[in-house]
Design an enzyme around this catalytic site. Sequence first.
Site: not given
Length: 561
Positions: A41, A266, A276
């Site tokens: 994104e 992850r 983020k």
Amino acid sequence: MSENTTPEVMTGNFIHDFIDEDIAEGGKYEGKKVHTRFPPEPNGYLHIGHAKAICVDFGTAEKYNGLCNLRMDDTNPTKEDVEYVDAIKEDIKWLGFDWDDRFYYASDYFEQMYGYAVELIKKGLAYVCELNAEQMREYRGDTQTPAKSPYRDRPVEESLDLFERMRKGEFEDGSMTLRAKIDLASGNFNMRDPVIYRINRLKHHRTGDNWCIYPMYDFAHPIEDAIEGITHSLCTLEFESHRPLYDWVIENISAPSKPRQIEFARLGINNTVMSKRKLRELVENNHVNGWDDPRMPTLCGLRRRGYTPKSIRSFIDQIGVSKVNSIVEYSFLEHCLRDDLNESAERTMCVIHPIKLILTNYPEGKTEEFEVENNPNRPEDGTRTVTFSRECWIEAEDFMEEPIKKYQRLYPGNEVRLKSTYIVKCTGCKKDENGNVVEVYAEYDPETRGGNTPDGRKVRGTIHWVDANNCADAEVRLYDNLFTVPDPDAGEGSFLDYLNPNSLEILKNCKAEKNLETATAPKSFQFMRLGYFCVDNKDSKPGHLVFNRSVSLKDGFKPKK
């Protein structure tokens, strides 16, 4: 997440095992080219966690001689910006991967997504709901209570009309949503008639004001993969519970293909944050000096600090791919960088806390030249010339008037080697009115050129130095962990409470070998005895040398037995 784990080189990869089955004779994708994608994104800069996803997505495609798309997941215009798009491209290229001509945006498919939403409505599998966000939470239910919506049985024609009017902008933000009609009593809350479209009048970085309704990620993502012909949609574990919804979407629309989703753990690293939102907070509230601050876990920050693509890819390769979340020690990332730079970085000398050493018996006005190796691990890198004269700069910590136990450097009466030149014997020092040492005095032994000892005497200490009459001024920046605790997310209060006030030390008036004046980014060096340093790619310029310490010489990583 689990307790800290020691990464090991993995001999197998469960993702590749699944793919082997899929492309084998009789498999789901027999005869097809493996096709993956990396779908970030564009609402921030990529960090070290994304590097793992990049290596998994692009690396898997490389392994099978397949394809990997780069797709910007720009379905949410809230924080998206072309700045981030450009930065993402740069980071992926820097890591050594390429998407060729397969660069896409989720927004390329807005019209198709809208058409698929209409298809679901016509099939009685989606409806316009007028619950607001607060009511939606209230009616969501719990493990014992099904969700509910008074609009679930709205006639198809009415939902079609309202959805079209939503697109035309006739309703306020938040007043209506389009929901998939799946199962209000599902144990998987992602399946309890999830919202698949919402009204949002924010300007989009590509489509401008053309749209005021946007698809939700869980609806858009599988459609994007299907349109692009992705065979294997590789995601991190938090999306595992979303997979039934992805499959439901694809099974109930006229999708051109059916991707297989596979989830992997992850990357978690201690002493930092990788949200983020939190990284943006650090930047926007000036806790750091931008996204590329060398203390940040962003790829541009690591690049500026002196990390190499090889070191990061080695790190990702060695921690492996698994289905279990874990925390990797930051020191292991440093270990991988140290391994790479030990082989590749040129050696040089720089004094970061300079104090003058005067050789009282060395002829005034005389200058000698010495040829020294650039890198003992790479003979092909050749040698460089360093000059030597009566006055040198040495590290302040390399002299003690009253030495501590086992101190092997300069003190009155002791001998040390000046790296690659002569053995010198300390004779004393000069102090200022405050008692601070400002000059150190020594005598050199001219019979020991090159550090040799013809008489066989033992000299234990060797120190680095810089010719005071032929050197370059430099600014050196020393970095430490950005946070004082291994897991700043786990403590009470804000993660900002654990910021390390000593994470950056700026040293002015450092003294470096003269030949470093022409050094440019991303050149890395081993400053002898001090660590590995790189030329800062932002602030260093002719006349103002700036070096960032990438990593110390001492390896803090200790594999667990």
